[in-house]
Design an enzyme around this catalytic site. Structure first.
Site, PDB file in Angstrom:
ATOM      1  N   ASN A  38    -100.779 -48.326  -2.445  1.00 38.89           N
ATOM      2  CA  ASN A  38    -100.796 -47.960  -3.873  1.00 38.89           C
ATOM      3  C   ASN A  38    -101.058 -49.216  -4.705  1.00 38.89           C
ATOM      4  OD1 ASN A  38    -100.403 -46.917  -6.411  1.00 38.89           O
ATOM      5  ND2 ASN A  38     -98.168 -46.799  -6.226  1.00 38.89           N
ATOM      6  N   LYS A  59    -101.321 -49.471  -7.866  1.00 37.47           N
ATOM      7  CA  LYS A  59    -100.735 -49.418  -9.219  1.00 37.47           C
ATOM      8  C   LYS A  59    -101.780 -49.928 -10.221  1.00 37.47           C
ATOM      9  CE  LYS A  59     -96.282 -50.304  -7.162  1.00 37.47           C
ATOM     10  NZ  LYS A  59     -94.875 -50.201  -7.410  1.00 37.47           N
ATOM     11  N   HIS A 111     -95.019 -40.109  -8.788  1.00 36.85           N
ATOM     12  CA  HIS A 111     -94.541 -41.482  -8.540  1.00 36.85           C
ATOM     13  C   HIS A 111     -93.417 -41.803  -9.532  1.00 36.85           C
ATOM     14  CE1 HIS A 111     -94.314 -45.796  -8.066  1.00 36.85           C
ATOM     15  NE2 HIS A 111     -94.941 -45.637  -6.915  1.00 36.85           N
ATOM     16  N   GLU A 152     -92.606 -44.332 -11.133  1.00 35.08           N
ATOM     17  CA  GLU A 152     -92.962 -45.067 -12.360  1.00 35.08           C
ATOM     18  C   GLU A 152     -93.466 -44.094 -13.431  1.00 35.08           C
ATOM     19  OE1 GLU A 152     -95.511 -47.981 -10.494  1.00 35.08           O
ATOM     20  OE2 GLU A 152     -93.757 -48.836  -9.508  1.00 35.08           O
ATOM     21  N   GLU A 158     -89.404 -42.112  -1.408  1.00 30.12           N
ATOM     22  CA  GLU A 158     -89.374 -43.450  -2.014  1.00 30.12           C
ATOM     23  C   GLU A 158     -88.097 -43.598  -2.848  1.00 30.12           C
ATOM     24  OE1 GLU A 158     -93.355 -45.440  -2.469  1.00 30.12           O
ATOM     25  OE2 GLU A 158     -93.265 -44.108  -4.175  1.00 30.12           O
ATOM     26  N   GLY A 209     -90.395 -52.081  -5.247  1.00 31.29           N
ATOM     27  CA  GLY A 209     -90.658 -53.380  -5.871  1.00 31.29           C
ATOM     28  C   GLY A 209     -89.456 -54.295  -5.959  1.00 31.29           C
ATOM     29  N   SER A 242     -90.680 -51.258  -0.900  1.00 25.74           N
ATOM     30  CA  SER A 242     -90.556 -52.627  -0.367  1.00 25.74           C
ATOM     31  C   SER A 242     -90.942 -52.754   1.105  1.00 25.74           C
ATOM     32  CB  SER A 242     -89.144 -53.173  -0.607  1.00 25.74           C
ATOM     33  OG  SER A 242     -88.946 -53.350  -2.002  1.00 25.74           O
ATOM     34  N   GLY A 253     -96.732 -50.479  -1.711  1.00 25.77           N
ATOM     35  CA  GLY A 253     -97.161 -50.910  -3.043  1.00 25.77           C
ATOM     36  C   GLY A 253     -97.581 -52.366  -3.023  1.00 25.77           C
ATOM     37  N   GLY A 254     -96.677 -53.243  -3.479  1.00 24.10           N
ATOM     38  CA  GLY A 254     -96.984 -54.671  -3.629  1.00 24.10           C
ATOM     39  C   GLY A 254     -97.708 -55.288  -2.434  1.00 24.10           C
TER      40      GLY A 254
HETATM   41  C1  PEP Z   1     -94.898 -47.861  -4.539  1.00 22.28           C
HETATM   42  O1  PEP Z   1     -95.502 -48.269  -5.517  1.00 22.28           O
HETATM   43  O2  PEP Z   1     -94.957 -46.664  -4.248  1.00 22.28           O
HETATM   44  C2  PEP Z   1     -94.122 -48.791  -3.725  1.00 22.28           C
HETATM   45  C3  PEP Z   1     -93.535 -48.347  -2.656  1.00 22.28           C
HETATM   46  O3  PEP Z   1     -94.081 -50.098  -4.146  1.00 22.28           O
HETATM   47  P1  PEP Z   1     -93.493 -51.368  -3.324  1.00 22.28           P
HETATM   48  O4  PEP Z   1     -94.042 -51.274  -1.917  1.00 22.28           O
HETATM   49  O5  PEP Z   1     -94.005 -52.538  -4.062  1.00 22.28           O
HETATM   50  O6  PEP Z   1     -92.016 -51.250  -3.326  1.00 22.28           O
END
Ligand code: PEP
Length: 246
Positions: free
Chosen positions: A8, A10, A93, A95, A165, A171, A211, A232-233
């Protein structure tokens, strides 16, 4: 069995950055057997549709509108995303749930829109820290899933991937223990059983996000009821993401 690994992006990368990313990333995952999907900004989709053709990587959007067309300034519809060759969209999601006050009912509408044009959905669910501390995780997941999947025919579940999640893990560098993830995913499958059938509960794809990085991914993928990862990151670094996939 193949694992379903989603990155992802973002709101990160310019189109130029993304082109460079793909030049590095695609050769690294070329031989990979797992299923690889990139959830990218809308502005990158045209390029993705050109560069990912005849590769083992698909792309999707991070959201779609509840509406199909009309006076909804700033929105992007199911048809627009499908038209660019997207394979899937993320929905729900955390966010978007939090920052844009997206409701479970809107998520249900978005799923219906996506399925109506043959877009698969990666449906994100998960509890906040406060909900977890108050022992409300199971209740929150039940509500999120029951409303999001309301009105779906059982045979449409093949187009849904549930991403568990925990909001507090996104994050933050924190992850639940593998035992915690396994128990919660069992609970998610139980909800699917109550809503549909044991067969669907066994078959539906459930992935974990929050994460994930190249150091913890293989342990998480060993959890027996997990079918993949939402990253994500760590997906923004093409080498790290390729290591996770491999
Ligand atoms: C996400 O954006 O769905 C996510 C899991 O981010 P991260 O891996 O950065 O925690």
């Amino acid at each position: 069995m193949k694992k379903f690994i989603v990155g992802n992006f973002k709101m990160n990368t310019t189109l130029h950055d993304f082109a460079k990313y793909l030049d590095c990333f695609l050769p690294l995952v070329k031989e990979c057997k797992n299923f690889v999907a990139l959830s990218i900004p809308y502005t990158h989709m045209m390029l993705a549709s050109q560069k990912l053709v005849s590769t083992n990587v698909v792309f999707g959007s991070q959201n779609i509108s509840t509406e199909e067309k009309g006076a909804f300034t700033g929105e992007i519809s199911n048809l627009m995303v499908k038209d660019l060759g997207a394979y899937f969209t993320l929905v729900g999601h955390s966010e978007i749930r939090k920052k844009f006050r997206e409701t479970n009912e809107q998520i249900n509408q978005k799923i219906m829109r996506a399925l109506s044009v043959n877009l698969k959905c990666v449906l994100c669910v998960g509890e906040t820290k406060t909900e977890r501390n108050a022992n409300k995780t199971k209740m929150v997941l039940k509500k999120q899933l029951e409303i999001a999947l309301k009105g779906l025919y059982e045979n449409e579940l093949k187009n849904i991937i549930i991403a568990y999640e925990p909001v507090w893990a996104i994050g933050t560098g924190k992850t639940p223990t593998t035992k915690d993830i396994e128990e919660t995913v069992d609970h998610i499958r139980q909800i699917i059983m109550d809503m549909f059938s044991q067969k669907s509960a066994d078959k539906i794809l459930v992935i974990y996000g929050g994460s994930v990085n190249q150091n913890n991914s293989s342990n998480i993928l060993k959890i027996k009821n997990i079918n993949g990862l939402l990253v994500g990151g760590a997906c923004l670094n093409p080498v790290e993401f390729a290591n996770i996939i491999k």
